[in-house]
Write an enzyme that holds these catalytic residues in place. Structure first.
Site, PDB file in Angstrom:
ATOM      1  N   ASP A   1       5.908 -30.863  11.089  1.00  0.00           N
ATOM      2  CA  ASP A   1       4.701 -30.456  10.369  1.00  0.00           C
ATOM      3  C   ASP A   1       5.023 -30.558   9.241  1.00  0.00           C
ATOM      4  O   ASP A   1       5.664 -29.829   8.753  1.00  0.00           O
ATOM      5  CB  ASP A   1       4.470 -28.978  11.015  1.00  0.00           C
ATOM      6  CG  ASP A   1       2.949 -28.666   9.911  1.00  0.00           C
ATOM      7  OD1 ASP A   1       2.653 -29.286   9.176  1.00  0.00           O
ATOM      8  OD2 ASP A   1       2.673 -27.342  10.382  1.00  0.00           O
TER       9      ASP A   1
ATOM     10  N   TRP B   1       4.388 -20.726   9.559  1.00  0.00           N
ATOM     11  CA  TRP B   1       3.654 -21.718  10.179  1.00  0.00           C
ATOM     12  C   TRP B   1       4.174 -22.071  11.496  1.00  0.00           C
ATOM     13  O   TRP B   1       3.630 -22.178  12.487  1.00  0.00           O
ATOM     14  CB  TRP B   1       3.522 -23.041   9.288  1.00  0.00           C
ATOM     15  CG  TRP B   1       2.284 -22.835   8.495  1.00  0.00           C
ATOM     16  CD1 TRP B   1       2.483 -22.806   6.968  1.00  0.00           C
ATOM     17  CD2 TRP B   1       1.086 -22.859   8.609  1.00  0.00           C
ATOM     18  NE1 TRP B   1       1.106 -22.650   6.560  1.00  0.00           N
ATOM     19  CE2 TRP B   1       0.053 -22.566   7.677  1.00  0.00           C
ATOM     20  CE3 TRP B   1       0.141 -22.967  10.012  1.00  0.00           C
ATOM     21  CZ2 TRP B   1      -1.172 -22.429   7.549  1.00  0.00           C
ATOM     22  CZ3 TRP B   1      -1.153 -22.810  10.102  1.00  0.00           C
ATOM     23  CH2 TRP B   1      -1.774 -22.744   8.730  1.00  0.00           C
TER      24      TRP B   1
ATOM     25  N   LYS C   1      -2.870 -30.363   0.737  1.00  0.00           N
ATOM     26  CA  LYS C   1      -1.872 -29.869   0.246  1.00  0.00           C
ATOM     27  C   LYS C   1      -1.401 -30.948  -1.012  1.00  0.00           C
ATOM     28  O   LYS C   1      -1.474 -30.734  -2.164  1.00  0.00           O
ATOM     29  CB  LYS C   1      -0.704 -29.419   0.921  1.00  0.00           C
ATOM     30  CG  LYS C   1      -0.921 -28.731   2.026  1.00  0.00           C
ATOM     31  CD  LYS C   1      -1.378 -27.083   1.820  1.00  0.00           C
ATOM     32  CE  LYS C   1      -2.115 -26.335   2.939  1.00  0.00           C
ATOM     33  NZ  LYS C   1      -1.497 -26.238   4.131  1.00  0.00           N
TER      34      LYS C   1
HETATM   35  C1  PLP Z   1      -1.721 -25.797   5.705  1.00  0.00           C
HETATM   36  C2  PLP Z   1      -0.889 -25.785   6.529  1.00  0.00           C
HETATM   37  C3  PLP Z   1      -1.338 -25.930   8.002  1.00  0.00           C
HETATM   38  C4  PLP Z   1      -2.768 -25.547   8.419  1.00  0.00           C
HETATM   39  O1  PLP Z   1      -3.669 -26.344   7.826  1.00  0.00           O
HETATM   40  P1  PLP Z   1      -5.204 -26.060   8.250  1.00  0.00           P
HETATM   41  O2  PLP Z   1      -5.863 -27.472   7.696  1.00  0.00           O
HETATM   42  O3  PLP Z   1      -5.574 -24.782   7.657  1.00  0.00           O
HETATM   43  O4  PLP Z   1      -5.361 -26.087   9.687  1.00  0.00           O
HETATM   44  C5  PLP Z   1      -0.623 -26.051   9.035  1.00  0.00           C
HETATM   45  N1  PLP Z   1       1.002 -26.253   8.561  1.00  0.00           N
HETATM   46  C6  PLP Z   1       1.378 -26.005   7.429  1.00  0.00           C
HETATM   47  C7  PLP Z   1       2.947 -26.433   7.092  1.00  0.00           C
HETATM   48  C8  PLP Z   1       0.546 -25.855   6.653  1.00  0.00           C
HETATM   49  O5  PLP Z   1       0.955 -25.791   5.114  1.00  0.00           O
END
Ligand code: PLP
Length: 366
Positions: free
Chosen positions: A178, A104, A202
């Site tokens: 993030d 990521w 998530k």
């Molecule tokens: C899933 C995820 C994303 C991306 O999310 P999208 O909604 O598909 O853009 C970004 N950062 C992390 C750490 C993730 O687990």
């Protein structure tokens, strides 16, 4: 609630939602609280939805103990969208530092390069154990507008168990995290954070909602190219209703926040994450039939990637797991192997069921 017959879903995202939340949403699908229409069908500016959104925001603020000088924004665009939206709003076109710890952050770096002068302060690329580099070794630039980390690398299974204290490292840069894949599984030390963002799919609810929690003094510096629907100041000034927000996703997120509160809040999620991840790593470490390559100090409590030492058994492992009601254990395509995502909605019993499968499969094939 009646005993569940649903399988255990280890999907990385979109991921399992607490069954109680799904049942409540199902019961309210056609008619929310007697108003005659379902949440998907009502105006985002009406009094019913205004109430739903305000409760969701207040409950999230309470759960994460978000201080008053932080704004909570509900956006769309996902985690990947934020990889562009954050630099547009915070970089001022200048320097941005990153700590690269996995898939990521790699994506985030590529995206930010389009808007800012990006440098990599530290990286674990090429290290055998994927540990998070010691913050004391990070090369922080004086002029950086912020430092970006991914506090839980979903694909690689690497997690910060303590957020870095940039001030103690002599940096004035705000920390951007993030936290998409572990938000609400542990407390956040807001004294160390300038901005936190998370896609909802998530640990919160349906895809389509992105949550940004940002310190107020960081607002108001967006690049002129920033779309107004992604300008944090504009979103904040309009209470996340500048344009139509993802109403259904906000509603389900709100139900999830109430569910977490009823379970005992983030402290309870934290304790459960500790218990579940300890069970799973202990089972993996107990035999050399399975392998996890992450340094124990950096192992994620949410996403547990692992390999069968004999990868020719992968299909049999997955097929047998499915027969036992253990779904979505296949690893990310970039990594291979297996991955068990054990977010807040995964009951401890689900992890026990997985641990027995790990044990039985190894017995039969070891
Ligand atoms: C899933 C995820 C994303 C991306 O999310 P999208 O909604 O598909 O853009 C970004 N950062 C992390 C750490 C993730 O687990």
């Amino acid at each position: 609630m009646a005993g569940s017959t649903r399988p255990y879903n280890f999907a990385p995202g979109p991921a399992a939602i607490p069954e109680a939340v799904l049942r409540e949403a199902a019961a309210e699908m056609l008619d929310w609280h007697g108003c005659g229409v379902g949440v998907m069908e009502m105006s985002h500016r009406g009094k019913e939805f205004t109430q739903i959104a305000a409760a969701a925001e207040a409950d999230l603020r309470e759960l994460l103990a978000v201080p008053a000088h932080f704004r909570i924004l509900f956006l769309q665009g996902g985690g990947l969208g934020e990889n562009a939206i954050v630099p547009m709003n915070l970089s001022r076109g200048g320097q941005v530092d990153f700590v690269q710890t996995g898939s990521w952050t790699k994506k985030s770096i590529a995206e930010a390069r389009r808007y800012a002068d990006v440098a990599i302060a530290a990286s674990n690329a090429g290290s055998a154990d994927s540990a998070i580099p010691d913050p004391a070794t990070w090369k922080l630039r004086d002029g950086a507008s912020y430092l970006h980390i991914c506090s839980n690398e979903t694909i690689d299974g690497i997690e910060y168990h303590v957020l870095p204290d940039l001030a103690a490292l002599g940096s004035k840069a705000p920390l951007v995290i993030d936290c998409s894949s572990h938000i609400l599984s542990r407390a956040i030390d807001w004294s160390r954070v300038g901005l936190a963002f998370a896609g909802a799919q998530k640990n919160i609810g349906p895809a389509g909602l992105t949550i940004v929690i940002v310190r107020e003094d960081l607002l108001g510096h967006a690049l002129p190219i920033t779309p107004s629907a992604f300008n944090y100041q504009v979103i904040a000034d309009n209470g996340s209703m500048y344009n139509t927000p993802p109403t259904w996703a906000i509603y389900i997120a709100g139900l999830t926040f109430k569910w977490i509160t009823a379970q005992g809040g983030v402290a309870a999620m934290d304790a459960r994450a500790a218990e579940k991840s300890a069970l799973l790593y202990a089972a993996l470490d107990a035999t050399d039939f399975y392998v996890n390559r992450v340094a124990p100090s950096s192992r994620s409590r949410m996403n547990v990637p692992f390999f069968l030492r004999d990868e020719s058994l992968n299909d049999a492992f997955l097929a047998g797991a499915k027969e036992r009601g253990l779904l979505a254990l296949k690893g990310h395509k970039s990594v291979g192997g297996m991955r068990a995502s054990i977010y807040n909605a995964m009951p401890v019993d689900g992890v026990h069921a997985l641990v027995s499968w790990l044990h039985d499969f190894a017995e039969n094939h070891g």
